[in-house]
Enzyme design. Sequence first.
Site, PDB file in Angstrom:
ATOM      1  N   ASP A   1     -10.875   2.191  -2.846  1.00 60.75           N
ATOM      2  CA  ASP A   1     -11.410   1.936  -1.505  1.00 60.75           C
ATOM      3  C   ASP A   1     -12.934   1.967  -1.518  1.00 60.75           C
ATOM      4  OD1 ASP A   1      -9.075   1.453  -0.214  1.00 60.75           O
ATOM      5  OD2 ASP A   1      -8.804   3.480   0.538  1.00 60.75           O
TER       6      ASP A   1
ATOM      7  N   ASP B   1       0.827  -1.211   0.000  1.00 64.20           N
ATOM      8  CA  ASP B   1       0.000   0.000   0.000  1.00 64.20           C
ATOM      9  C   ASP B   1       0.865   1.266   0.000  1.00 64.20           C
ATOM     10  OD1 ASP B   1      -2.277   1.537   0.117  1.00 64.20           O
ATOM     11  OD2 ASP B   1      -3.099   0.581   1.905  1.00 64.20           O
TER      12      ASP B   1
HETATM   13  C1  GLA Z   1      -5.698   2.063   2.316  1.00 62.65           C
HETATM   14  C2  GLA Z   1      -6.124   0.888   1.474  1.00 62.65           C
HETATM   15  C3  GLA Z   1      -7.174   0.094   2.226  1.00 62.65           C
HETATM   16  C4  GLA Z   1      -6.624  -0.359   3.545  1.00 62.65           C
HETATM   17  C5  GLA Z   1      -6.131   0.838   4.340  1.00 62.65           C
HETATM   18  C6  GLA Z   1      -5.403   0.389   5.590  1.00 62.65           C
HETATM   19  O1  GLA Z   1      -6.708   2.997   2.440  1.00 62.65           O
HETATM   20  O2  GLA Z   1      -6.596   1.311   0.228  1.00 62.65           O
HETATM   21  O3  GLA Z   1      -7.603  -0.995   1.450  1.00 62.65           O
HETATM   22  O4  GLA Z   1      -5.588  -1.273   3.333  1.00 62.65           O
HETATM   23  O5  GLA Z   1      -5.235   1.633   3.583  1.00 62.65           O
HETATM   24  O6  GLA Z   1      -4.952   1.452   6.329  1.00 62.65           O
END
Ligand code: GLA
Length: 722
Positions: A542, A472
């Site tokens: 997300d 990420d």
């Molecule tokens: C980002 C990712 C999510 C999750 C969060 C965790 O927003 O896109 O899918 O993994 O971080 O903090």
Amino acid sequence: MPIIFEESTRCFHLSNDRISYILRLAAGAYPLHLYWGRRVRTVSDDLLSRLCPYTDESFSLHETPLDLLPQECPVMGGGDLREGMLAVRHGDGTAALDLRYAGHTILDGKPALPGLPCARGEGAQTLLLTLRDAQSGLTVELAHTIYADTDIVARSARIVNGGTSPLVLERALSACVDFEKADFSLLTLSGAWARERQIATRPLVQGDQGVSTTRGASSVQTSPFLALLAPGANETQGDVYAMALCYSGSFAASVQVDQHGMARAQLGIQPVDFAWTLEPGASFQTPEAYLCYSPEGLGGMSRQLHTLVHAHITTGPYARTNRPLLINNWEATYFGFDEEKLLSLAKTAHDVGIDLFVLDDGWFGHRDSDNSSLGDWVDDLRKLPHGLSGLSEKIHALGMKFGLWVEPEMISPDSDLYRAHPDWCIHAGNRMRIESRHQLVLDLSRQDVRDYIVDAISAALRRGNVDYVKWDMNRNINMWGSEALPAARQKELGHRYILGLYDIMRRVIAQFPDVLFESCAGGGGRFDLGLMCLMPQAWCSDDTDAWMRCRIQYATSLVFPPSTMGAHVSAVPNHQTGRISPLETRAAVAMGGTYGYELDLGKLPREELETIARLNERVKAMQTVLLYGTFYRLRSPFEGNECAFMSVSPDRREAVVTHVHALAQPNTKPALLRLAGLDPALDYRDEETGRVYGGDELMYHGIAPKLPLGDYTATQFHLLAL
Ligand code: GLA
């Protein structure tokens, strides 16, 4: 031969069975862009006399009217006053350039680019065209690769300081295409967090237009891609010319329409805040850009780009195979989990046929919220008393694979790493450090920082004996500055960060050759071809709401195939929109990508778990065609109340069609859905209903999707040839 040099006309003709791309050396020296489109045997057009009728036939190099001509590698500071691909500042402060032909080579395949990801070159041929500025000794090696199996020309440039004094590269784009006319619509992908890649179209006008970012990432706001649609071009027909960049940092994609109605499309590293010092003998490699011509509208363009991705971009053990069905604990628990909770989720997931359990954010340091611990990749024994290894062992003992979330590029001010190395983040001297999501960005231009990340992340992945990694990156870069770079090289930081990123990714991936890697960036904030060369799938957004995902995935599919799009079934009411949509619809939409779940299965009634078990069997049966089939968009969620798309196997004996209907309306009948890509001579049975249809009937007459009562309903047809 895909690339031919015709000595008599001084033309380079790149072609495959379907397209041609032709350059000509004007006055024997300046590479002009002569033609790009359907395959032709040759083009005898004399651009000079047609576009510059007042030019004396005996024009000399001093008089070549570059400003009026379509060029292959226009530069700033020369005879062309439009914006060019390259700009250079010489040691004496001047910026003039006069790049002329200095030789060429034609190679089989395609050389790799130093430090940068790029497409492979199976079955391709490459023209390396060398241009030289005699005064300074600067040379530019333009690479053009043409593929046999997809209608793509890959372009990049290597700039070498062949002189005796240092010079500064102030602009180094990857590709430029000059069109003689500008009656196109410009299509770009623009958005925001949770609304990534929305389609935006507008007619070209005189002046500058395009999309770009200065955030240090390809970003959720824009995508390194543009398409020009000729009048009448749409999803299924008409000329489309597209450009996509293999790069994950700040970029610029622009179209400049000049005084004579010529359109110049360019793509490459964002020139704002970019400069690169080249000592004598040093070179700079631009990222690669892919030029795609389709006479079959946007659909044809996407199918060419999808072939590029599957045949030449994605790599690793999962690049061409089915993916494990996963469950991710993020939306199920956020930071509030312990081993017991995770194991109970995993056990239920295993019982319904899910293959892979992914532990998301919150397993390290003392991270109970997003305000600490990034950089401290040590197990939080409060939540995982037996550490990652203990959890992983238990998950593996269930017969499941184990996956882990990491965010290697970041550092929390509240971390042991920051307390030990406050200089390791990107920062501008003593100025305030502006946090975002309570975190700062590590300075990946530094070797010591990169080495730390590779060691710490690899140790965690080894401890967890992982089968999958979600990599990420949750913020963009501000207050740019690196302690490791001298003042004169601070403008190199953006690109050095990305080179550093590719370096650490490669080094980590190399240690775990059997692991499936998925990239992520605060949702889909680095959904680009650069990262796709390293990791074959990326978390798309997300936003897990089914109808919002219809839009995001539909637009993402303009460039990327379903095999690259992380897509999960999540809870209702949806956490981003509050919307309630049926489980079958959430599943049908997630089947448009790499399928998984992101919800607390323990809270679902038994009937829903049984449905999920059935859905999982269905996904497994259809996955090859869903991920790797030839993809057709049938109805756009940007244009109405419906979304439909389908994938067809290469032998056209299997297809999966998905139709989603947003808002229910009383007293309406479904509009027939005309399918595509089937064999008209075959008969197909829909596995759900058992009904048999002719391929011709399905494509030319159409099929009626069901419209059950209620909002956000979906119908799927799984068609198998008899
Ligand atoms: C980002 C990712 C999510 C999750 C969060 C965790 O927003 O896109 O899918 O993994 O971080 O903090």
